[in-house]
Design a protein around this motif. Structure first.
Motif, PDB file in Angstrom:
ATOM      1  N   VAL A  63       0.812  -1.221   0.000  1.00 17.87           N
ATOM      2  CA  VAL A  63       0.000   0.000   0.000  1.00 17.87           C
ATOM      3  C   VAL A  63       0.843   1.268   0.000  1.00 17.87           C
ATOM      4  N   LYS A  64       2.144   1.130   0.088  1.00 15.57           N
ATOM      5  CA  LYS A  64       3.032   2.285   0.163  1.00 15.57           C
ATOM      6  C   LYS A  64       2.861   3.161  -1.066  1.00 15.57           C
ATOM      7  N   GLY A  65       2.722   4.453  -0.847  1.00 18.42           N
ATOM      8  CA  GLY A  65       2.532   5.389  -1.944  1.00 18.42           C
ATOM      9  C   GLY A  65       1.086   5.595  -2.341  1.00 18.42           C
ATOM     10  N   ARG A  66       0.185   4.734  -1.842  1.00 18.30           N
ATOM     11  CA  ARG A  66      -1.238   4.852  -2.176  1.00 18.30           C
ATOM     12  C   ARG A  66      -2.079   5.182  -0.949  1.00 18.30           C
ATOM     13  N   PHE A  67      -1.680   4.665   0.190  1.00 21.31           N
ATOM     14  CA  PHE A  67      -2.442   4.869   1.428  1.00 21.31           C
ATOM     15  C   PHE A  67      -1.692   5.825   2.347  1.00 21.31           C
ATOM     16  N   THR A  68      -2.460   6.586   3.128  1.00 17.12           N
ATOM     17  CA  THR A  68      -1.866   7.485   4.115  1.00 17.12           C
ATOM     18  C   THR A  68      -2.603   7.334   5.438  1.00 17.12           C
ATOM     19  N   ILE A  69      -1.854   7.025   6.480  1.00 17.93           N
ATOM     20  CA  ILE A  69      -2.433   6.922   7.821  1.00 17.93           C
ATOM     21  C   ILE A  69      -2.164   8.214   8.566  1.00 17.93           C
ATOM     22  N   SER A  70      -3.128   8.636   9.370  1.00 23.60           N
ATOM     23  CA  SER A  70      -2.955   9.846  10.162  1.00 23.60           C
ATOM     24  C   SER A  70      -3.715   9.713  11.468  1.00 23.60           C
ATOM     25  N   LYS A  71      -3.434  10.646  12.374  1.00 24.65           N
ATOM     26  CA  LYS A  71      -4.026  10.609  13.711  1.00 24.65           C
ATOM     27  C   LYS A  71      -4.291  12.026  14.170  1.00 24.65           C
ATOM     28  N   ASP A  72      -5.469  12.256  14.690  1.00 29.37           N
ATOM     29  CA  ASP A  72      -5.831  13.570  15.220  1.00 29.37           C
ATOM     30  C   ASP A  72      -6.162  13.403  16.699  1.00 29.37           C
ATOM     31  N   ASN A  73      -5.219  13.741  17.556  1.00 24.83           N
ATOM     32  CA  ASN A  73      -5.423  13.529  18.992  1.00 24.83           C
ATOM     33  C   ASN A  73      -6.514  14.426  19.561  1.00 24.83           C
ATOM     34  N   SER A  74      -6.693  15.593  18.995  1.00 21.87           N
ATOM     35  CA  SER A  74      -7.717  16.509  19.507  1.00 21.87           C
ATOM     36  C   SER A  74      -9.121  15.958  19.298  1.00 21.87           C
ATOM     37  N   LYS A  75      -9.281  15.157  18.263  1.00 23.40           N
ATOM     38  CA  LYS A  75     -10.585  14.577  17.955  1.00 23.40           C
ATOM     39  C   LYS A  75     -10.683  13.110  18.363  1.00 23.40           C
ATOM     40  N   LYS A  76      -9.600  12.557  18.858  1.00 26.69           N
ATOM     41  CA  LYS A  76      -9.550  11.127  19.191  1.00 26.69           C
ATOM     42  C   LYS A  76      -9.928  10.281  17.982  1.00 26.69           C
ATOM     43  N   MET A  77      -9.308  10.611  16.863  1.00 28.78           N
ATOM     44  CA  MET A  77      -9.614   9.919  15.615  1.00 28.78           C
ATOM     45  C   MET A  77      -8.314   9.491  14.917  1.00 28.78           C
ATOM     46  N   ALA A  78      -8.416   8.388  14.197  1.00 26.76           N
ATOM     47  CA  ALA A  78      -7.365   7.975  13.280  1.00 26.76           C
ATOM     48  C   ALA A  78      -8.011   7.762  11.910  1.00 26.76           C
ATOM     49  N   PHE A  79      -7.190   7.909  10.872  1.00 25.93           N
ATOM     50  CA  PHE A  79      -7.728   7.844   9.518  1.00 25.93           C
ATOM     51  C   PHE A  79      -6.820   7.008   8.621  1.00 25.93           C
ATOM     52  N   LEU A  80      -7.427   6.474   7.593  1.00 24.61           N
ATOM     53  CA  LEU A  80      -6.660   5.800   6.546  1.00 24.61           C
ATOM     54  C   LEU A  80      -7.204   6.293   5.215  1.00 24.61           C
ATOM     55  N   GLN A  81      -6.450   7.154   4.563  1.00 23.81           N
ATOM     56  CA  GLN A  81      -6.810   7.637   3.238  1.00 23.81           C
ATOM     57  C   GLN A  81      -6.280   6.646   2.217  1.00 23.81           C
ATOM     58  N   MET A  82      -7.181   6.109   1.417  1.00 18.35           N
ATOM     59  CA  MET A  82      -6.813   5.082   0.445  1.00 18.35           C
ATOM     60  C   MET A  82      -7.070   5.602  -0.961  1.00 18.35           C
ATOM     61  N   ASN A  83      -6.022   5.766  -1.728  1.00 19.32           N
ATOM     62  CA  ASN A  83      -6.115   6.247  -3.110  1.00 19.32           C
ATOM     63  C   ASN A  83      -5.668   5.156  -4.070  1.00 19.32           C
ATOM     64  N   SER A  84      -5.999   5.348  -5.320  1.00 19.59           N
ATOM     65  CA  SER A  84      -5.605   4.395  -6.372  1.00 19.59           C
ATOM     66  C   SER A  84      -5.926   2.964  -5.955  1.00 19.59           C
ATOM     67  N   LEU A  85      -7.137   2.778  -5.495  1.00 24.59           N
ATOM     68  CA  LEU A  85      -7.525   1.460  -4.985  1.00 24.59           C
ATOM     69  C   LEU A  85      -7.526   0.409  -6.083  1.00 24.59           C
ATOM     70  N   LYS A  86      -7.176  -0.798  -5.672  1.00 23.62           N
ATOM     71  CA  LYS A  86      -7.112  -1.938  -6.580  1.00 23.62           C
ATOM     72  C   LYS A  86      -8.067  -3.025  -6.085  1.00 23.62           C
ATOM     73  N   PRO A  87      -8.511  -3.906  -6.958  1.00 29.09           N
ATOM     74  CA  PRO A  87      -9.389  -5.001  -6.515  1.00 29.09           C
ATOM     75  C   PRO A  87      -8.771  -5.825  -5.385  1.00 29.09           C
ATOM     76  N   GLU A  88      -7.461  -5.965  -5.396  1.00 27.38           N
ATOM     77  CA  GLU A  88      -6.810  -6.740  -4.336  1.00 27.38           C
ATOM     78  C   GLU A  88      -6.803  -6.030  -2.988  1.00 27.38           C
ATOM     79  N   ASP A  89      -7.263  -4.791  -2.938  1.00 29.90           N
ATOM     80  CA  ASP A  89      -7.420  -4.096  -1.659  1.00 29.90           C
ATOM     81  C   ASP A  89      -8.738  -4.459  -0.983  1.00 29.90           C
ATOM     82  N   THR A  90      -9.583  -5.193  -1.674  1.00 32.39           N
ATOM     83  CA  THR A  90     -10.863  -5.615  -1.109  1.00 32.39           C
ATOM     84  C   THR A  90     -10.631  -6.457   0.130  1.00 32.39           C
ATOM     85  N   ALA A  91     -11.245  -6.048   1.239  1.00 37.49           N
ATOM     86  CA  ALA A  91     -11.051  -6.736   2.516  1.00 37.49           C
ATOM     87  C   ALA A  91     -11.912  -6.064   3.572  1.00 37.49           C
TER      88      ALA A  91
END
Length: 122
Positions: A63-91
């Motif tokens: 997933v390197k170069g396509r996905f980005t993980i981030s964390k917002d402590n003020s909101k108590k949230m974590a995120f996974l931005q997934m770009n250029s998705l492929k069928p093999e990312d299905t899960a």
């Protein structure tokens, strides 16, 4: 710590999705967050992890170069931005949390949310 993942859905190949993980309970700021995924008949696999302050990230090669993980402590949230998705990312994608020490093994993560389904059509 209770975690709740959301944001999954159906998307065409090449598209994008943003997964969210909301946390409640004990102090979120000290936790390392991770995302894992699982397909039927396979073990849960590591996708990405982010340090307690969001300053350091690590990704699976797939997933390197396509996905980005981030964390917002003020909101108590974590995120996974997934770009250029492929069928093999299905899960089913799971968010997880642990103490600050970096880890890619699911056995080292203490807290887990329920999964959110991501389906990528070709």
């Amino acid at each position: 710590v209770q975690l709740q993942a959301s944001g999954g859905g159906l998307v065409q190949a090449g598209g994008s999705l943003r997964l969210s993980c909301a946390a409640s309970g004990r102090t979120f700021t000290t936790l390392r967050m991770g995302w894992f995924r699982q397909t039927p008949g396979k073990e849960r696999e590591f996708v990405a992890t982010v340090s307690w302050n969001g300053g350091s990230t690590y990704y699976a090669d797939s997933v390197k170069g396509r996905f980005t993980i981030s964390k917002d402590n003020s909101k108590k949230m974590a995120f996974l931005q997934m770009n250029s998705l492929k069928p093999e990312d299905t899960a089913i994608y799971y968010c997880a949390a642990k103490n600050p020490v970096v880890a890619v093994s699911q056995s080292e993560y203490e807290y887990w949310g329920q999964g959110t389904q991501v389906t990528v059509s070709s």
